[in-house]
Design a protein around this motif. Sequence first.
Motif, short mmCIF file in Angstrom:
data_model
loop_
_atom_site.label_atom_id
_atom_site.label_comp_id
_atom_site.label_asym_id
_atom_site.label_seq_id
_atom_site.Cartn_x
_atom_site.Cartn_y
_atom_site.Cartn_z
N LEU A 33 116.27 98.96 41.84
CA LEU A 33 116.03 98.73 40.42
C LEU A 33 115.32 97.41 40.16
O LEU A 33 114.42 97.33 39.32
N GLN A 34 115.70 96.36 40.90
CA GLN A 34 115.03 95.07 40.71
C GLN A 34 113.57 95.13 41.16
O GLN A 34 112.69 94.58 40.49
N ALA A 35 113.31 95.81 42.28
CA ALA A 35 111.93 95.94 42.75
C ALA A 35 111.11 96.80 41.80
O ALA A 35 109.94 96.49 41.51
N TYR A 36 111.71 97.86 41.29
CA TYR A 36 111.01 98.73 40.33
C TYR A 36 110.66 97.94 39.07
O TYR A 36 109.52 98.01 38.58
N LEU A 51 106.32 100.17 55.33
CA LEU A 51 107.63 99.58 55.63
C LEU A 51 107.76 98.18 55.04
O LEU A 51 106.82 97.37 55.10
N SER A 52 108.93 97.88 54.49
CA SER A 52 109.23 96.56 53.92
C SER A 52 110.48 96.00 54.59
O SER A 52 111.35 96.76 55.01
N PRO A 53 110.60 94.68 54.69
CA PRO A 53 111.84 94.10 55.22
C PRO A 53 113.04 94.48 54.36
O PRO A 53 112.93 94.62 53.14
N VAL A 54 114.18 94.65 55.00
CA VAL A 54 115.41 95.02 54.27
C VAL A 54 115.75 93.94 53.24
O VAL A 54 115.74 92.75 53.55
N GLY A 55 116.00 94.38 52.01
CA GLY A 55 116.43 93.46 50.96
C GLY A 55 115.33 92.62 50.34
O GLY A 55 115.61 91.80 49.46
N ASP A 56 114.09 92.82 50.73
CA ASP A 56 112.98 92.00 50.25
C ASP A 56 112.42 92.61 48.96
O ASP A 56 111.52 93.45 48.98
N ILE A 57 112.95 92.17 47.83
CA ILE A 57 112.58 92.74 46.54
C ILE A 57 111.10 92.57 46.26
O ILE A 57 110.43 93.51 45.78
N ASN A 58 110.55 91.40 46.56
CA ASN A 58 109.14 91.14 46.24
C ASN A 58 108.21 92.06 47.02
O ASN A 58 107.24 92.60 46.47
N THR A 59 108.47 92.25 48.32
CA THR A 59 107.60 93.11 49.13
C THR A 59 107.74 94.56 48.72
O THR A 59 106.74 95.30 48.65
N ILE A 60 108.96 95.00 48.43
CA ILE A 60 109.16 96.37 47.97
C ILE A 60 108.42 96.60 46.65
O ILE A 60 107.73 97.61 46.47
N ALA A 61 108.54 95.64 45.74
CA ALA A 61 107.84 95.74 44.45
C ALA A 61 106.33 95.81 44.66
O ALA A 61 105.64 96.62 44.03
N HIS A 62 105.83 94.96 45.55
CA HIS A 62 104.38 94.97 45.86
C HIS A 62 103.96 96.32 46.42
O HIS A 62 102.91 96.87 46.02
N ASN A 63 104.74 96.86 47.34
CA ASN A 63 104.38 98.15 47.95
C ASN A 63 104.44 99.29 46.95
O ASN A 63 103.60 100.21 47.00
N ILE A 64 105.42 99.26 46.04
CA ILE A 64 105.46 100.28 44.98
C ILE A 64 104.18 100.22 44.15
O ILE A 64 103.50 101.23 43.92
N ASN A 65 103.85 99.02 43.71
CA ASN A 65 102.66 98.84 42.86
C ASN A 65 101.40 99.24 43.60
O ASN A 65 100.52 99.93 43.04
N ALA A 66 101.29 98.83 44.88
CA ALA A 66 100.07 99.11 45.65
C ALA A 66 99.87 100.60 45.86
O ALA A 66 98.75 101.12 45.74
N HIS A 67 100.95 101.32 46.15
CA HIS A 67 100.83 102.77 46.39
C HIS A 67 100.46 103.51 45.10
O HIS A 67 99.68 104.47 45.14
N ILE A 68 101.00 103.07 43.97
CA ILE A 68 100.67 103.72 42.70
C ILE A 68 99.25 103.35 42.27
O ILE A 68 98.45 104.20 41.87
#
Length: 364
Positions: free
Chosen positions: A216-219, A316-333
């Motif tokens: 949720l935080q990454a989203y 793939l993103s590091p476990v618990g890395d909110i910033n990288t997960i958020a970046h990957n979500i945005n990049a894929h969309i």
Amino acid sequence: MSNKKRILFIIDSLAAGGAEKVVLTLARTMVQSGHKVSIITADNKIEYDIDFAADTHTLDFKKSKFEPTYYKYAKRLQRLVGTLEQEHGAFDLVTAHLQKAHRLTAKAGIKKAYYCIHSTVSQGSLAGRSGIRLYFKRRRLKKLLDGKDIITVSNGIAEDLLKVVRIKPRSIRTIYNPVDFELIRRLANETNPYKNEDYIIHVGRLTPSKRHDILLQAYAKSGIKQKLLLLGDGPLKVAIQQLAHELGIADRVIFAGFYTNPYPIIKSAKLSVLTSDYEGLPTSIIESLVLHVPVISTDCPSGPREILTGNLANALSPVGDINTIAHNINAHITNHQNKAEINDSYIYRFTPQNVVSQYLKLAQ
């Protein structure tokens, strides 16, 4: 000698869950190939449709304060297996799945049993323990699994068992979980109740290890306009709903609950996201790829790195890395990854026929 085998699966239940779905896919594929399959559940709980001819039984397991529960139900399992073999012939292969089934199978002394491990033990059963509690839990696991024939559903789980938990099995092998491509794609053509929504998806129970707080935080940080659809139920639902309110995204998060047929919903997703601390071999990733839905995942132990290979490893993103997960979500969309780029060459090793052939080699 007939090539048709008698196979027994012993599992905690057939409630909604990944290991349960794996057992049903294995059983269905074996039945379709002409083999005779029996399923014994410890708990009397079935939430999946059994759409094939399998012989099913339950031990109707119930805890008791007044008698040794596992001893009682191990004896019941022992008698039931004995009756089935007396009536229909010996089983050529027995596999036990999940912890309760492992304990009952071991206490019942079921011969020729393979113990299938579906998750990373050090991150699950041993997590949060230290000192004397860790020592005794590891000791109990070693007592249960030492000297046994073990199947792990990913190489990462096997490595964890041998190097971290320090199990000394009689044998150990990795056989990936099967995913029924044909069935998933056929079911995905049914009506999607969220067909008018534009969303990304997370598939999984609402439990601590799935880390919906990270999701949720990454989203929220990703800034995408698509909604987030959570497909699954679980004990953390109220807490996750509360967090969505605190983050100001409650109107953009859909709590869809559990569906016996989730595939139309998955198929229409713009992206499938996994944020777990640990897994075994996350079937939701493979199912998303079967439907050509792009995936991003934490590089957790274990499984995602073994699924997302080649060009897909960039997700793939590091476990618990909110910033990288958020970046990957945005990049894929934002980059509109082409679904045609996700072809079956990435996931062929997970076809039921390929996986079942490896199981049947054990039934000699």
